[in-house]
Design a protein around this motif. Structure first.
Motif, PDB file in Angstrom:
ATOM      1  N   ASP A 158       0.864  -1.211  -0.030  1.00 47.01           N
ATOM      2  CA  ASP A 158       0.053   0.055  -0.042  1.00 47.01           C
ATOM      3  C   ASP A 158       0.898   1.326   0.047  1.00 47.01           C
ATOM      4  N   ARG A 159       1.792   1.128   0.694  1.00 41.01           N
ATOM      5  CA  ARG A 159       3.024   2.245   0.659  1.00 41.01           C
ATOM      6  C   ARG A 159       3.466   2.790  -0.646  1.00 41.01           C
ATOM      7  N   THR A 160       3.633   1.596  -1.331  1.00 43.58           N
ATOM      8  CA  THR A 160       4.073   1.823  -2.814  1.00 43.58           C
ATOM      9  C   THR A 160       3.096   2.310  -3.570  1.00 43.58           C
ATOM     10  N   ARG A 161       2.019   2.005  -3.492  1.00 42.01           N
ATOM     11  CA  ARG A 161       0.881   2.490  -4.250  1.00 42.01           C
ATOM     12  C   ARG A 161       0.582   4.079  -3.862  1.00 42.01           C
TER      13      ARG A 161
ATOM     14  N   ASP B  78      -6.714 -10.618   5.790  1.00 44.15           N
ATOM     15  CA  ASP B  78      -5.887 -10.027   4.619  1.00 44.15           C
ATOM     16  C   ASP B  78      -5.866  -8.556   4.643  1.00 44.15           C
ATOM     17  N   THR B  79      -5.896  -7.862   6.019  1.00 39.25           N
ATOM     18  CA  THR B  79      -6.164  -6.370   5.951  1.00 39.25           C
ATOM     19  C   THR B  79      -4.623  -5.804   6.314  1.00 39.25           C
ATOM     20  N   MET B  80      -4.401  -4.456   6.592  1.00 35.24           N
ATOM     21  CA  MET B  80      -3.191  -3.952   6.717  1.00 35.24           C
ATOM     22  C   MET B  80      -3.201  -3.417   8.580  1.00 35.24           C
ATOM     23  N   GLN B  81      -4.030  -4.214   9.092  1.00 40.37           N
ATOM     24  CA  GLN B  81      -4.282  -3.824  10.438  1.00 40.37           C
ATOM     25  C   GLN B  81      -4.163  -5.290  11.511  1.00 40.37           C
ATOM     26  N   ARG B  82      -3.820  -5.357  12.595  1.00 41.65           N
ATOM     27  CA  ARG B  82      -3.584  -6.762  13.239  1.00 41.65           C
ATOM     28  C   ARG B  82      -4.692  -6.634  14.065  1.00 41.65           C
ATOM     29  N   LEU B  83      -5.652  -7.350  13.435  1.00 40.85           N
ATOM     30  CA  LEU B  83      -7.014  -7.818  13.972  1.00 40.85           C
ATOM     31  C   LEU B  83      -7.166  -9.015  14.811  1.00 40.85           C
ATOM     32  N   ASP B  84      -8.140  -9.263  15.816  1.00 43.65           N
ATOM     33  CA  ASP B  84      -8.379 -10.543  16.127  1.00 43.65           C
ATOM     34  C   ASP B  84      -9.541 -11.070  15.519  1.00 43.65           C
ATOM     35  N   THR B  85      -9.479 -11.941  14.789  1.00 44.02           N
ATOM     36  CA  THR B  85     -10.600 -12.352  13.872  1.00 44.02           C
ATOM     37  C   THR B  85     -11.776 -12.815  14.675  1.00 44.02           C
ATOM     38  N   ASP B  86     -11.396 -13.355  16.088  1.00 43.16           N
ATOM     39  CA  ASP B  86     -12.194 -13.876  16.969  1.00 43.16           C
ATOM     40  C   ASP B  86     -13.493 -12.565  17.372  1.00 43.16           C
ATOM     41  N   GLN B  87     -13.044 -11.563  17.315  1.00 47.65           N
ATOM     42  CA  GLN B  87     -14.147 -10.509  17.432  1.00 47.65           C
ATOM     43  C   GLN B  87     -15.258 -10.859  16.802  1.00 47.65           C
ATOM     44  N   PRO B 144     -18.099 -32.255  13.421  1.00 46.20           N
ATOM     45  CA  PRO B 144     -18.796 -31.294  12.928  1.00 46.20           C
ATOM     46  C   PRO B 144     -19.564 -31.641  11.488  1.00 46.20           C
ATOM     47  N   ASP B 145     -20.711 -31.068  11.289  1.00 48.00           N
ATOM     48  CA  ASP B 145     -21.415 -31.035   9.797  1.00 48.00           C
ATOM     49  C   ASP B 145     -20.829 -30.165   9.107  1.00 48.00           C
ATOM     50  N   LEU B 146     -20.755 -28.921   9.592  1.00 46.14           N
ATOM     51  CA  LEU B 146     -20.555 -27.710   8.782  1.00 46.14           C
ATOM     52  C   LEU B 146     -19.189 -26.970   9.155  1.00 46.14           C
ATOM     53  N   SER B 147     -18.503 -26.418   8.297  1.00 46.76           N
ATOM     54  CA  SER B 147     -17.371 -25.566   8.634  1.00 46.76           C
ATOM     55  C   SER B 147     -17.560 -24.053   8.023  1.00 46.76           C
ATOM     56  N   LEU B 148     -17.180 -23.292   8.962  1.00 47.60           N
ATOM     57  CA  LEU B 148     -17.350 -21.769   8.590  1.00 47.60           C
ATOM     58  C   LEU B 148     -15.700 -21.255   8.331  1.00 47.60           C
ATOM     59  N   SER B 149     -15.601 -20.661   7.094  1.00 47.03           N
ATOM     60  CA  SER B 149     -14.441 -20.247   6.955  1.00 47.03           C
ATOM     61  C   SER B 149     -14.547 -18.733   6.319  1.00 47.03           C
ATOM     62  N   GLY B 150     -13.367 -18.105   6.132  1.00 52.78           N
ATOM     63  CA  GLY B 150     -13.518 -16.688   5.593  1.00 52.78           C
ATOM     64  C   GLY B 150     -12.333 -15.751   5.691  1.00 52.78           C
ATOM     65  N   LYS B 151     -12.502 -14.737   5.075  1.00 54.67           N
ATOM     66  CA  LYS B 151     -11.230 -13.843   4.669  1.00 54.67           C
ATOM     67  C   LYS B 151     -11.689 -12.273   4.870  1.00 54.67           C
ATOM     68  N   ILE B 152     -10.867 -11.491   5.818  1.00 53.62           N
ATOM     69  CA  ILE B 152     -11.387  -9.944   5.721  1.00 53.62           C
ATOM     70  C   ILE B 152     -10.323  -9.534   4.799  1.00 53.62           C
ATOM     71  N   LEU B 153     -10.789  -8.853   3.719  1.00 60.72           N
ATOM     72  CA  LEU B 153      -9.719  -8.019   2.623  1.00 60.72           C
ATOM     73  C   LEU B 153      -9.902  -6.701   2.945  1.00 60.72           C
ATOM     74  N   GLN B 154      -9.054  -6.069   2.440  1.00 61.82           N
ATOM     75  CA  GLN B 154      -8.788  -4.465   2.574  1.00 61.82           C
ATOM     76  C   GLN B 154      -8.082  -3.949   1.402  1.00 61.82           C
ATOM     77  N   ARG B 155      -8.966  -3.088   0.563  1.00 62.87           N
ATOM     78  CA  ARG B 155      -8.297  -2.623  -0.502  1.00 62.87           C
ATOM     79  C   ARG B 155      -8.399  -0.928  -0.273  1.00 62.87           C
ATOM     80  N   ASN B 156      -7.420  -0.303  -0.464  1.00 62.44           N
ATOM     81  CA  ASN B 156      -7.312   1.098  -0.230  1.00 62.44           C
ATOM     82  C   ASN B 156      -7.153   1.718  -1.588  1.00 62.44           C
ATOM     83  N   ARG B 157      -8.002   3.028  -1.884  1.00 60.33           N
ATOM     84  CA  ARG B 157      -7.549   3.643  -3.045  1.00 60.33           C
ATOM     85  C   ARG B 157      -7.958   4.906  -2.991  1.00 60.33           C
ATOM     86  N   ARG B 158      -7.392   6.176  -3.736  1.00 60.69           N
ATOM     87  CA  ARG B 158      -7.705   7.711  -3.704  1.00 60.69           C
ATOM     88  C   ARG B 158      -8.693   7.867  -4.319  1.00 60.69           C
TER      89      ARG B 158
END
Lengths: 503, 200
Positions: A158-161, B78-87, B144-158
Motif C-alpha cells: 500500500d505504501r508503494t501505491r 488479509d488487511t493492513m491492521q492487526r485484528l483479532d478475527t475472533d471478534q 462437525p457437519d459444517l465448517s465456517l471459513s472466511g477472509k477479511i480483505l482490505q483495499r485502499n484507493r484514492r
C-alpha cells in the motif's frame, strides 16, 4: 522589534540550534556506522538511542530516524520482537508527522525556509517506509508468525501505491506554504521566490552544477524491487485462495524492472503458471530462495552551488548569485567478495544482482527534487533579502551578522536511514536432499547452515561490509515455523536465539 | 517557593481540566468518531448481516431435525491492521447458537481444539483417583457437519482528494460431508476520509 530585526534574531537563534543539532547528528551517525560496519549491532543500537536537545523525553515523531536505525540493528542482532516494537514506534512517529495539522505543517515549512530543511522532523523517504514494513514482515516470519507478516507485506504494497500521490502532495504543500506567505505579506519576497523558480537561468545553473535529475539512472516507476519481490514470494508460498494472483502480479512487476535476471523471470513464470492452472504446487519440490543484501546504501552529501536569484533592487529586478545547499546521494560500497551457497554434492548456487538501492533513491529523488529545490530557493531568497535589509539599516555590522547567519543556516538535509544496502542479489534452487549448505566467498568458507525440510524456504543474508559478519536468517516463507538466525564470519558460526541477546 | 507551588498546581489543574473525562459508551448507540480502521461497530454490523443472511438462506436448517454441529475454520486477516478475527467469529457463533439451529464444537479446530479440556478430561480414564462413572466414554465427541471459513480483505484507493478504505468480510459455510459451499456472503465496510497518512 520590527520585522527585519525579529527575523535576524530568530535566524541567529535557529542558526545556533542548527549547529548543535547537525553536530549531534553527525557524531551519532559516525558512532552508528563504525559499529554497524564491524557487525557490532548492539553498540550500533546504543549509538542511536534517542535523545533531545530540549528537556524531557522526545516524542516518537521526533525520533523516527533513531528508531529506524535501532530497529534494524536489533533485527540483525537476533532480536526480531524488539525490532518489531521499535519499527512500530517509528511507524507511529511517521503517522504523527503525516497528520500534523495545518498550523504545525505551516510552522515546519516556515522554519525550513527561514533556516533549512533539516529543521523539519525526519520524514523517511517513501522507499525507506516501504522497507520498514518489509523488514517487519521478515521479522514476523522469523518468529513464525505468518499472519502478522501478511499484514506487513500488505502495508508495504500500500505504501508503494501511495508513493506517486505523495510526491505530488509534497509539491502542493510547498506551493501552499508559499501562497500562504504571499497572502500574509503580499510582498516582494514571494515575487522573488516565484520569479527565481520560474527562471530558466536558475534551472540551467542547477543542471550544470548539480546535474540534471532527468539524467539519473532510475526505474521506470517508483518501486522498491526487493520489497515487491518479497511480497511476491510471501504470497506465492501462502497457498490461500486469491494469493497466487497477487504473487504473479508482484513477481511479474519486479521481473520487468530487471529484465536480464533469470531467477526473477523464472519466479514470475512459476507464479503465472500456478495462477493459470498450468502448474500445480504439488508438483514442486521444496524450494529455496536466497536474497542477499550486500553492502552499504547511498548517503546524502551536501552539494553547494551558486544560483541566480531574481531579486528586486528598488523597482527593478536583477539576478544575484547566491549559495544554496542541496542533498546529493552518493553510493557507498558493496562487499566485493561474491557469496555462494554450496551443498554437500558440491553444487554451487551464486546469487546475482537484481536491485540497486541507489537507483531506488534516485527514482524517488527525481520526483521529489522540485519540492526540495523550491524550499532551498525560497530559503535563499528570504536570507538574501534579509541580508540586504540588514546592510541598509545596520551597515557593515548588519551585513556581517546576516552573512554569518546565512552561512551557518545554508545546509542541506543530509539525514537518511543508513542501514539499507548497496544492492540486493537473488538465487533460487530446489532444496538439496541433505539440507546442509556452506556459505562461501572466494576467500573461503564463512560458515555452515541447515535448510529445514520446508516447502518454501527463504535464506535472507545481510552483510554490510567485508569487515563484518554475514547475518543469515533461514525463514519459513509460510510462517508456520520459527526461523533460525546465524552470524558467520569465517572463524565461527553463532546461532542467535531470538530475543535473548543482551543489548 | 509558595509562588512556584501555586504555579505548578495551577498548571496541573489546567492540564487535568483539559483531559477528556472517561465515560461509558453505549455500544448500540455509539456516535463517537469513526476511524479508518475496523472497529467493534464494524464487526457488529458485519456479523449481524452475515447471520441474518445465513439463517434466511436455510443453509443451517437440518432436514433431519436437530442442530447442525459447526466448526470454525480459518478466517484469514488479509488487511493492513492487526485484528483479532475472533471478534467477528464470536459474535456470529453467539447469534447462531441463539437461533437454536447450530451448535459449535470446541473439540476440533485448525490449530488444535479450542478447548483442550475436551481431550484432557479423557486422559482420566483408568485413573483410580476419579469416579469412572463421570469420566467421558469413548465415542462421545461429535464430529462437525459444517465448517465456517472466511477472509477479511482490505483495499485502499484514492478518491478525489480523499482516501477510500474498503473492507470485505467474506464468509463461506461448507457442508463437510459433500465439500460443497452451502452458503456464502460478503459484507462491505467502506470508509472515506483523510489521505494525509496510511490507513492503519
Amino acid at each position: 522589534m520590527n520585522h527585519m530585526t525579529r527575523g535576524v534574531v530568530l535566524a541567529l537563534l535557529a542558526a545556533s540550534v542548527t549547529g548543535c543539532a547537525s553536530y549531534k547528528h553527525r557524531n551519532q551517525m559516525e558512532a552508528f556506522n563504525t559499529s554497524y560496519v564491524a557487525g557490532d549491532y548492539a553498540a550500533a543500537a546504543k549509538a542511536m538511542a534517542p535523545s533531545s536537545l530540549m528537556p524531557g523525553q522526545p516524542g516518537e515523531e521526533e525520533t523516527v530516524l533513531e528508531l529506524l536505525h535501532q530497529a534494524e540493528a536489533y533485527r540483525l542482532a537476533g532480536e526480531p520482537q524488539t525490532a518489531i516494537d521499535l519499527y512500530d514506534q517509528a511507524e507511529a512517529g511517521m503517522k504523527l508527522n503525516d497528520t500534523d495539522n495545518l498550523a504545525e505543517k505551516g510552522a515546519e515549512n516556515a522554519l525550513a525556509v527561514l533556516v533549512n530543511d533539516a529543521q523539519r522532523d525526519y520524514q523517511p523517504m517513501l522507499s525507506e517506509a516501504v522497507l520498514v514494513n518489509t523488514y517487519k514482515g521478515l521479522a514476523f516470519l522469523q518468529l513464525g508468525n505468518g499472519e502478522y507478516a501478511r499484514i506487513e507485506f500488505n502495508r508495504a504494497d500500500d505504501r508503494t501505491r501511495r508513493a506517486v500521490a505523495a510526491f505530488a502532495e509534497e509539491i502542493d504543500e510547498q506551493k501552499a506554504a508559499l501562497d500562504e506567505q504571499a497572502s500574509e505579506d503580499a510582498n516582494r519576497e514571494q515575487q522573488a521566490i516565484q520569479d527565481s523558480l520560474d527562471s530558466e537561468a536558475l534551472h540551467e545553473s542547477v543542471a550544470q552544477q548539480y546535474g540534471a535529475p532527468s539524467q539519473w539512472g532510475v526505474y521506470p516507476e517508483f518501486i522498491v524491487p526487493s520489497a515487491t519481490y518479497l511480497h511476491g514470494l510471501y504470497f506465492l508460498a501462502s497457498g490461500e485462495s486469491g494469493d497466487i494472483e497477487r504473487a504473479a502480479t508482484s513477481l511479474s512487476r519486479v521481473a520487468a524492472m530487471a529484465p536480464d535476471s533469470a531467477p526473477l523471470a523464472a519466479d514470475a513464470a512459476l507464479a503465472n503458471a500456478i495462477a493459470s492452472g498450468e502448474a500445480s504446487r504439488e508438483g514442486l519440490k521444496n524450494r529455496v530462495w536466497v536474497v542477499y543484501e550486500n553492502g552499504l546504501g547511498p548517503v546524502a552529501e551536501e552539494k553547494r552551488l551558486d544560483v541566480p536569484l531574481i531579486l528586486f533592487h528598488g523597482n527593478t529586478q536583477a539576478p544575484a548569485y547566491t549559495g544554496i545547499a542541496l542533498p546529493a546521494y552518493a553510493d557507498r560500497y558493496a562487499v566485493g567478495d561474491a557469496l555462494s551457497l554450496v551443498d554437500t554434492q558440491g553444487e554451487r548456487y551464486e546469487p546475482e544482482t537484481f536491485a540497486s538501492m541507489g537507483k531506488v533513491v534516485h527514482t524517488e529523488m527525481q520526483s521529489r527534487f522540485p519540492a526540495i529545490l523550491g524550499r532551498s530557493v525560497a530559503s535563499a531568497v528570504v536570507k538574501a533579502l534579509m541580508q540586504n535589509e540588514a546592510t541598509e539599516r545596520l551597515g557593515v555590522a548588519g551585513q556581517l551578522g546576516s552573512a554569518v547567519v546565512t552561512a551557518m543556516t545554508t545546509q542541506a538535509d543530509l539525514r537518511s536511514w543508513q542501514a539499507t544496502p548497496d544492492h540486493w542479489e537473488v538465487a533460487r534452487f530446489a532444496r538439496p536432499a541433505s539440507g546442509a549448505m556452506t556459505l562461501e566467498t572466494p576467500s573461503g568458507s564463512l560458515g555452515d547452515l541447515d535448510l529445514p525440510d520446508w516447502p518454501y524456504t527463504l535464506v535472507y543474508i545481510k552483510r554490510p561490509s567485508a569487515q563484518g559478519p554475514a547475518d543469515v536468517s533461514v525463514i519459513d516463507l509460510q510462517g508456520e515455523h520459527e526461523g533460525t538466525q546465524y552470524r558467520m564470519d569465517g572463524t565461527k558460526t553463532t546461532r542467535l536465539v531470538a530475543d535473548t541477546t543482551d543489548i | 517557593m509558595k509562588t512556584l507551588l501555586c504555579l505548578v498546581s495551577v498548571l496541573v489543574l489546567g492540564v487535568a481540566g483539559c483531559a477528556a473525562p472517561t465515560r461509558y459508551v453505549d455500544p448500540d448507540n455509539d456516535q463517537g468518531a469513526v476511524s479508518m480502521q475496523l472497529d467493534y461497530r464494524d464487526f457488529a454490523k458485519a456479523s449481524d448481516k452475515a447471520v441474518a443472511s445465513m439463517l434466511a438462506s436455510g443453509a443451517v436448517d437440518n432436514p433431519a431435525g436437530g442442530r447442525y454441529v459447526l466448526v470454525v475454520s480459518r478466517i484469514v486477516n488479509d488487511t493492513m491492521q492487526r485484528l483479532d478475527t475472533d471478534q467477528l467469529v464470536k459474535k456470529i457463533r453467539v447469534q447462531l447458537l441463539r437461533s437454536g439451529r447450530v451448535v459449535t464444537t470446541t473439540a476440533v479446530g485448525i490449530d488444535g481444539p479450542e478447548d483442550e479440556m475436551n481431550q484432557l478430561t479423557r486422559t482420566l480414564r483408568d485413573s483410580e483417583e476419579f469416579d469412572q462413572r463421570g469420566v467421558e466414554k469413548k465415542g462421545t465427541l461429535q464430529a462437525p457437519d459444517l465448517s465456517l471459513s472466511g477472509k477479511i480483505l482490505q483495499r485502499n484507493r484514492r478518491v478525489a482528494d480523499e482516501q477510500q478504505v474498503e473492507y470485505y468480510v467474506q464468509l463461506t459455510l461448507t457442508d463437510l460431508s459433500s465439500g460443497l459451499a452451502l452458503w456464502e456472503n460478503e459484507t462491505q465496510v467502506i470508509k472515506r476520509g483523510s489521505d494525509a497518512s496510511v490507513a492503519w
